[in-house]
Design an enzyme around this catalytic site. Sequence first.
Site, PDB file in Angstrom:
ATOM      1  N   TYR A 158       9.951  21.748 -80.675  1.00  0.00           N
ATOM      2  CA  TYR A 158       8.447  21.875 -79.569  1.00  0.00           C
ATOM      3  C   TYR A 158       8.084  23.350 -78.694  1.00  0.00           C
ATOM      4  CZ  TYR A 158       5.002  19.809 -75.672  1.00  0.00           C
ATOM      5  OH  TYR A 158       4.017  18.985 -75.211  1.00  0.00           O
ATOM      6  N   LYS A 162       4.762  24.867 -78.478  1.00  0.00           N
ATOM      7  CA  LYS A 162       4.360  26.065 -76.710  1.00  0.00           C
ATOM      8  C   LYS A 162       4.217  26.879 -76.489  1.00  0.00           C
ATOM      9  CE  LYS A 162       2.323  21.264 -76.299  1.00  0.00           C
ATOM     10  NZ  LYS A 162       0.768  21.818 -76.662  1.00  0.00           N
TER      11      LYS A 162
HETATM   12  N1  LIG Z   1       2.813  14.086 -71.596  1.00  0.00           N
HETATM   13  C1  LIG Z   1       3.172  14.953 -70.767  1.00  0.00           C
HETATM   14  O1  LIG Z   1       4.363  15.289 -70.306  1.00  0.00           O
HETATM   15  C2  LIG Z   1       3.075  16.372 -70.918  1.00  0.00           C
HETATM   16  C3  LIG Z   1       3.764  17.403 -70.620  1.00  0.00           C
HETATM   17  C4  LIG Z   1       3.202  19.290 -71.501  1.00  0.00           C
HETATM   18  C5  LIG Z   1       2.557  18.714 -72.469  1.00  0.00           C
HETATM   19  N2  LIG Z   1       1.000  17.850 -72.710  1.00  0.00           N
HETATM   20  C6  LIG Z   1       0.866  18.559 -74.083  1.00  0.00           C
HETATM   21  O2  LIG Z   1      -0.613  17.867 -73.108  1.00  0.00           O
HETATM   22  C7  LIG Z   1      -1.228  17.661 -74.818  1.00  0.00           C
HETATM   23  C8  LIG Z   1      -1.989  16.238 -74.473  1.00  0.00           C
HETATM   24  O3  LIG Z   1      -0.473  14.914 -74.349  1.00  0.00           O
HETATM   25  P1  LIG Z   1      -0.750  13.505 -74.343  1.00  0.00           P
HETATM   26  O4  LIG Z   1       0.420  13.757 -72.904  1.00  0.00           O
HETATM   27  O5  LIG Z   1      -1.862  12.925 -73.780  1.00  0.00           O
HETATM   28  O6  LIG Z   1      -0.466  12.609 -75.572  1.00  0.00           O
HETATM   29  P2  LIG Z   1      -0.961  11.206 -75.941  1.00  0.00           P
HETATM   30  O7  LIG Z   1      -0.613  10.921 -76.765  1.00  0.00           O
HETATM   31  O8  LIG Z   1      -1.491  10.552 -74.854  1.00  0.00           O
HETATM   32  O9  LIG Z   1      -2.284  12.111 -76.396  1.00  0.00           O
HETATM   33  C9  LIG Z   1      -2.668  13.404 -77.414  1.00  0.00           C
HETATM   34  C10 LIG Z   1      -4.050  12.356 -77.985  1.00  0.00           C
HETATM   35  O10 LIG Z   1      -3.917  13.759 -79.470  1.00  0.00           O
HETATM   36  C11 LIG Z   1      -3.660  12.751 -80.611  1.00  0.00           C
HETATM   37  N3  LIG Z   1      -3.880  13.744 -81.710  1.00  0.00           N
HETATM   38  C12 LIG Z   1      -2.740  14.088 -81.770  1.00  0.00           C
HETATM   39  N4  LIG Z   1      -1.910  14.480 -83.706  1.00  0.00           N
HETATM   40  C13 LIG Z   1      -3.357  14.789 -83.657  1.00  0.00           C
HETATM   41  C14 LIG Z   1      -4.071  15.177 -84.858  1.00  0.00           C
HETATM   42  N5  LIG Z   1      -3.564  15.755 -85.613  1.00  0.00           N
HETATM   43  N6  LIG Z   1      -5.477  15.757 -84.262  1.00  0.00           N
HETATM   44  C15 LIG Z   1      -6.555  15.002 -83.643  1.00  0.00           C
HETATM   45  N7  LIG Z   1      -5.826  14.641 -82.680  1.00  0.00           N
HETATM   46  C16 LIG Z   1      -4.307  14.114 -82.770  1.00  0.00           C
HETATM   47  C17 LIG Z   1      -3.587  11.675 -80.665  1.00  0.00           C
HETATM   48  O11 LIG Z   1      -3.742  10.952 -81.316  1.00  0.00           O
HETATM   49  C18 LIG Z   1      -3.562  10.947 -78.801  1.00  0.00           C
HETATM   50  O12 LIG Z   1      -4.704  10.624 -78.649  1.00  0.00           O
HETATM   51  C19 LIG Z   1      -0.841  17.282 -76.044  1.00  0.00           C
HETATM   52  O13 LIG Z   1      -0.750  18.908 -75.855  1.00  0.00           O
HETATM   53  C20 LIG Z   1       0.913  17.607 -74.840  1.00  0.00           C
HETATM   54  O14 LIG Z   1       1.660  18.504 -75.703  1.00  0.00           O
HETATM   55  C21 LIG Z   1       2.124  16.489 -72.365  1.00  0.00           C
END
Ligand SMILES: NC(=O)c1ccc[n+]([C@@H]2O[C@H](COP(=O)([O-])OP(=O)(O)OC[C@H]3O[C@@H](n4cnc5c(N)ncnc54)[C@H](O)[C@@H]3O)[C@@H](O)[C@H]2O)c1
Length: 254
Positions: A158, A162
């Site tokens: 992961y 990123k």
């Molecule tokens: N939550 C954290 O702690 C965190 C930290 C750093 C970065 N991020 C990044 O932020 C972004 C959002 O994460 P989040 O925590 O809101 O996650 P989340 O799971 O709440 O939301 C992610 C969304 O992406 C959608 N998704 C997944 N695969 C997909 C695909 N193939 N096509 C279209 N949509 C797809 C899912 O259905 C979901 O609705 C991600 O890129 C994640 O890596 C999150």
Amino acid sequence: METLKELKEMVALVTGGGSGIGRAVALALAREGVRVAVADLQAEKAIQVAEEAKGMGVEALALPMDVRQGASVARGVEEALGAFGKLDILVCAAGTDRIAPFLETDEALWDELIAVNYKGVLHACKAVLPHMVAQGGGTIVNLASDAGRVGSSGEAVYSGTKGAVIAFTKALAREVARYGIRVNAVAPGPTDTPLLHRLRQGHEGLFEAMVRATPMRRLAQPEEVAEAVVFLASPRASFITGQVLSVSGGLTMC
Ligand SMILES: NC(=O)c1ccc[n+]([C@@H]2O[C@H](COP(=O)([O-])OP(=O)(O)OC[C@H]3O[C@@H](n4cnc5c(N)ncnc54)[C@H](O)[C@@H]3O)[C@@H](O)[C@H]2O)c1
């Protein structure tokens, strides 16, 4: 709160807009008067968020989209252009993760993480950029992660995806600046979203340690991450491109 006048009448497409950070971004943009296309693999969640956005008085569209598939992304972008006539803002928030030591991961997991987190960003940028070039401007904000800046145990692959998003953001920013297009990344730390709640199951100690290592000693709320995305997408960031903004309570300072 006063809205950013410059954002009104703009059009945004948010991948992963059905949940967590993407949902918060779509709603924060809608609050500013931006018309939003909410794209997500989970179509019913995209519909829910689009309805919430409409409740704020803006036009909104739900797009079932799989960012792993170039054709699916291209179809969604065309539909958004058909509905709104232009695209000013792309936010790539679709993402996925699984906690496991690298030696316990297999190639199927690597492929999935790369397909969603990295190639998903490539597909979205490839589909949207020709329109931004033709219209003479636009902004892209990619969701990276602090894991991509400094690494994170249990998230080696992961972290790699990123890191790739960060390097791609910078290189693309250099290439498209001449067309008036800005490309930036936001790097959240651990954020209170459905993804984090899924990851935390069975790994509570890891996440407690991350919070302890965070100077501000708490998780981010998705709305706090969305504020940074909205700023970078807005004309208030008109001379900012190729940058990575951490929103992580001081977890990383680099
Ligand atoms: N939550 C954290 O702690 C965190 C930290 C750093 C970065 N991020 C990044 O932020 C972004 C959002 O994460 P989040 O925590 O809101 O996650 P989340 O799971 O709440 O939301 C992610 C969304 O992406 C959608 N998704 C997944 N695969 C997909 C695909 N193939 N096509 C279209 N949509 C797809 C899912 O259905 C979901 O609705 C991600 O890129 C994640 O890596 C999150």
